[in-house]
Design a protein around this motif. Structure first.
Motif, PDB file in Angstrom:
ATOM      1  N   UNK A 285      34.081  47.641  40.951  1.00  0.00           N
ATOM      2  CA  UNK A 285      33.445  46.427  40.696  1.00  0.00           C
ATOM      3  C   UNK A 285      34.664  45.481  40.359  1.00  0.00           C
ATOM      4  N   UNK A 286      35.412  45.865  39.603  1.00  0.00           N
ATOM      5  CA  UNK A 286      36.491  45.013  39.131  1.00  0.00           C
ATOM      6  C   UNK A 286      37.707  44.700  39.997  1.00  0.00           C
ATOM      7  N   UNK A 287      37.938  45.776  40.875  1.00  0.00           N
ATOM      8  CA  UNK A 287      38.815  45.251  42.194  1.00  0.00           C
ATOM      9  C   UNK A 287      38.274  44.570  43.100  1.00  0.00           C
ATOM     10  N   UNK A 288      36.996  44.405  43.230  1.00  0.00           N
ATOM     11  CA  UNK A 288      36.196  43.513  44.119  1.00  0.00           C
ATOM     12  C   UNK A 288      36.265  42.340  43.561  1.00  0.00           C
ATOM     13  N   UNK A 289      36.106  42.109  42.311  1.00  0.00           N
ATOM     14  CA  UNK A 289      36.218  40.797  41.437  1.00  0.00           C
ATOM     15  C   UNK A 289      37.802  40.447  41.746  1.00  0.00           C
ATOM     16  N   UNK A 290      38.597  41.138  41.420  1.00  0.00           N
ATOM     17  CA  UNK A 290      40.153  40.469  41.363  1.00  0.00           C
ATOM     18  C   UNK A 290      40.554  40.358  42.703  1.00  0.00           C
ATOM     19  N   UNK A 291      39.867  40.888  43.861  1.00  0.00           N
ATOM     20  CA  UNK A 291      40.140  40.725  45.235  1.00  0.00           C
ATOM     21  C   UNK A 291      39.606  39.244  45.668  1.00  0.00           C
ATOM     22  N   UNK A 292      38.436  39.004  44.790  1.00  0.00           N
ATOM     23  CA  UNK A 292      38.035  37.615  45.044  1.00  0.00           C
ATOM     24  C   UNK A 292      38.902  36.473  44.568  1.00  0.00           C
ATOM     25  N   UNK A 293      39.615  36.779  43.526  1.00  0.00           N
ATOM     26  CA  UNK A 293      40.622  36.055  42.927  1.00  0.00           C
ATOM     27  C   UNK A 293      41.905  35.824  43.954  1.00  0.00           C
ATOM     28  N   UNK A 294      42.193  36.772  44.540  1.00  0.00           N
ATOM     29  CA  UNK A 294      43.476  36.895  45.148  1.00  0.00           C
ATOM     30  C   UNK A 294      43.122  36.518  46.790  1.00  0.00           C
ATOM     31  N   UNK A 295      41.682  36.363  47.163  1.00  0.00           N
ATOM     32  CA  UNK A 295      41.565  35.820  48.340  1.00  0.00           C
ATOM     33  C   UNK A 295      41.599  36.792  49.491  1.00  0.00           C
ATOM     34  N   UNK A 296      41.787  37.980  49.227  1.00  0.00           N
ATOM     35  CA  UNK A 296      41.824  38.989  50.348  1.00  0.00           C
ATOM     36  C   UNK A 296      41.111  40.521  49.889  1.00  0.00           C
ATOM     37  N   UNK A 297      40.882  41.164  50.879  1.00  0.00           N
ATOM     38  CA  UNK A 297      39.953  42.352  50.514  1.00  0.00           C
ATOM     39  C   UNK A 297      41.180  43.356  49.773  1.00  0.00           C
ATOM     40  N   UNK A 298      40.538  44.116  48.978  1.00  0.00           N
ATOM     41  CA  UNK A 298      41.578  45.430  48.456  1.00  0.00           C
ATOM     42  C   UNK A 298      41.931  46.376  49.340  1.00  0.00           C
TER      43      UNK A 298
END
Ligand SMILES: CC(C)(COP(=O)([O-])OP(=O)([O-])OC[C@H]1O[C@@H](n2cnc3c(N)ncnc32)[C@H](O)[C@@H]1OP(=O)([O-])[O-])[C@@H](O)C(=O)NCCC(=O)NCCSC(=O)C[C@@](C)(O)CC(=O)[O-]
Length: 316
Positions: A285-298
């Motif tokens: 969930x943390x990586x999905x959240x960070x991917x949202x901030x980076x604008x691309x999927x993990x």
């Protein structure tokens, strides 16, 4: 949510692994867009909440060399209350002074096994950089800090090709002689294969460096990071570096891609019955959240398998 892996312990492997999480440092140092300091702080808090206890926070390097981490002075005080080990990278005396002034208690110096990368990353020869590190390590130890010594380009180098293992052993031994508490063996460009990992670990043991003081740091360029980790576990290594969501790379090694993803590592270790203390669902969930901030999927296969199938958004 997919089924969890069946647990089949392997008696030849360690029962517990310490994950040295590098997403907030190695991961974010390579991002094209600067991540706001508050987002980095929240990332570190979420990583801790997911069970990680060693979370590399930032680097006290020259801000012009790594602008993505130029906010180290702002970030570190925002996370210093996090109940985790928070190592920081320092390239020299100036970096150590900055880190100690903020109360950092885990320091990492970073050397190279090759001349080309030493020059590109530190603007020094290998021996010049070791000479810079010697008083830095001594002062950090005198200040009561734990010191990690990274060695980059342990297997292959984008300019020099395959790296002779004795060259790696020499740099590792020098860092150990200076007083580093642990070493991290970096496959910076992700070209290693398991037999090379075994060969290096064996040579290091023969040179008097115990496996207990060796960690491994694999990038996943050729999809070998998990296989290499498994080879290291078979050798007895219990410290493995990984990056949440597979973030990462090195701005001074163009062929470096993302690190071994922490989720992929945890999935394998869980299946092997090896304890990590990490809550895989919370980490995903943390990586999905960070991917949202980076604008691309993990980049992590495990995050993709366990996380939402749609592109994450920033409000998750
Ligand atoms: C080492 C330097 C500074 C040499 O860079 P340089 O240009 O040779 O620096 P210098 O010693 O000549 O000093 C020039 C100016 O920079 C200042 N300066 C000097 N040091 C600092 C400092 N720490 N913080 C702030 N300022 C600093 C210094 O005070 C001086 O200022 P002036 O007097 O001109 O006003 C530079 O090359 C550098 O910062 N390199 C860092 C590169 C880096 O961070 N790379 C990524 C990390 S390594 C990695 O990712 C690999 C790893 C660890 O993950 C493992 C793996 O995968 O292999």
């Amino acid at each position: 949510m997919n089924a969890l892996p069946m647990v089949v312990p392997d008696p030849g492997l360690p029962t517990r692994v310490r994950i040295h999480e590098v997403g907030a440092r190695d991961g974010l140092q390579n991002e094209k867009t600067a991540v706001p300091t508050e987002v980095k702080a929240e990332f570190i808090r979420r990583l801790r909440a997911a069970g990680l206890t060693t979370i590399e926070a930032t680097s006290f390097v020259h801000p012009k060399w790594v602008p993505q981490l130029a906010d180290a002075e702002e970030l570190f005080p925002q996370v210093s209350d996090v109940d985790a080990e928070l190592p920081v990278l320092v390239p020299n005396q100036r970096g150590l002074d900055r880190a100690l002034a903020l109360g950092a208690r885990r320091i990492a110096v970073f050397a190279s096994a090759t001349e080309s990368f030493a020059k590109a990353n530190l603007n020094r020869t290998v021996d010049e950089s070791l000479a810079v590190f010697e008083p830095v390590v001594r002062q950090a130890k005198d200040a009561g800090a734990h010191v990690r010594g990274y060695v980059s380009m342990c297997f292959g180098d984008p300019w020099e090709g395959e790296v002779p293992l004795p060259q790696v052993v020499r740099v590792c031994a020098a860092l150990k002689d200076m007083g580093c508490d642990e070493l991290s063996l970096g496959d910076t460009i992700g070209v290693a294969t398991p037999s090379q990992v075994r060969a290096l670990l064996t040579l290091l043991n023969e040179a008097g460096l115990p496996t207990a003081e060796l960690g491994v740091h694999f990038h996943d360029t050729y999809g070998q990071a998990l296989a290499n980790t498994y080879a290291a576990l078979q050798h007895g290594v219990t410290t493995v570096d990984a990056s949440a969501g597979g973030l990462g790379g090195c701005p001074y090694a163009k062929s470096a891609t993302g690190n071994l993803a922490t989720e992929d590592l945890v999935w394998m270790l869980r299946g092997l019955g090896i304890e990590t203390g990490v809550d895989l669902e919370a980490l995903t969930a943390t990586s999905v959240w960070m991917a949202g901030h980076l604008g691309r999927p993990s980049a992590s296969r495990t995050v993709r398998a366990l996380g939402p199938t749609t592109q994450p958004d920033k409000d998750q």
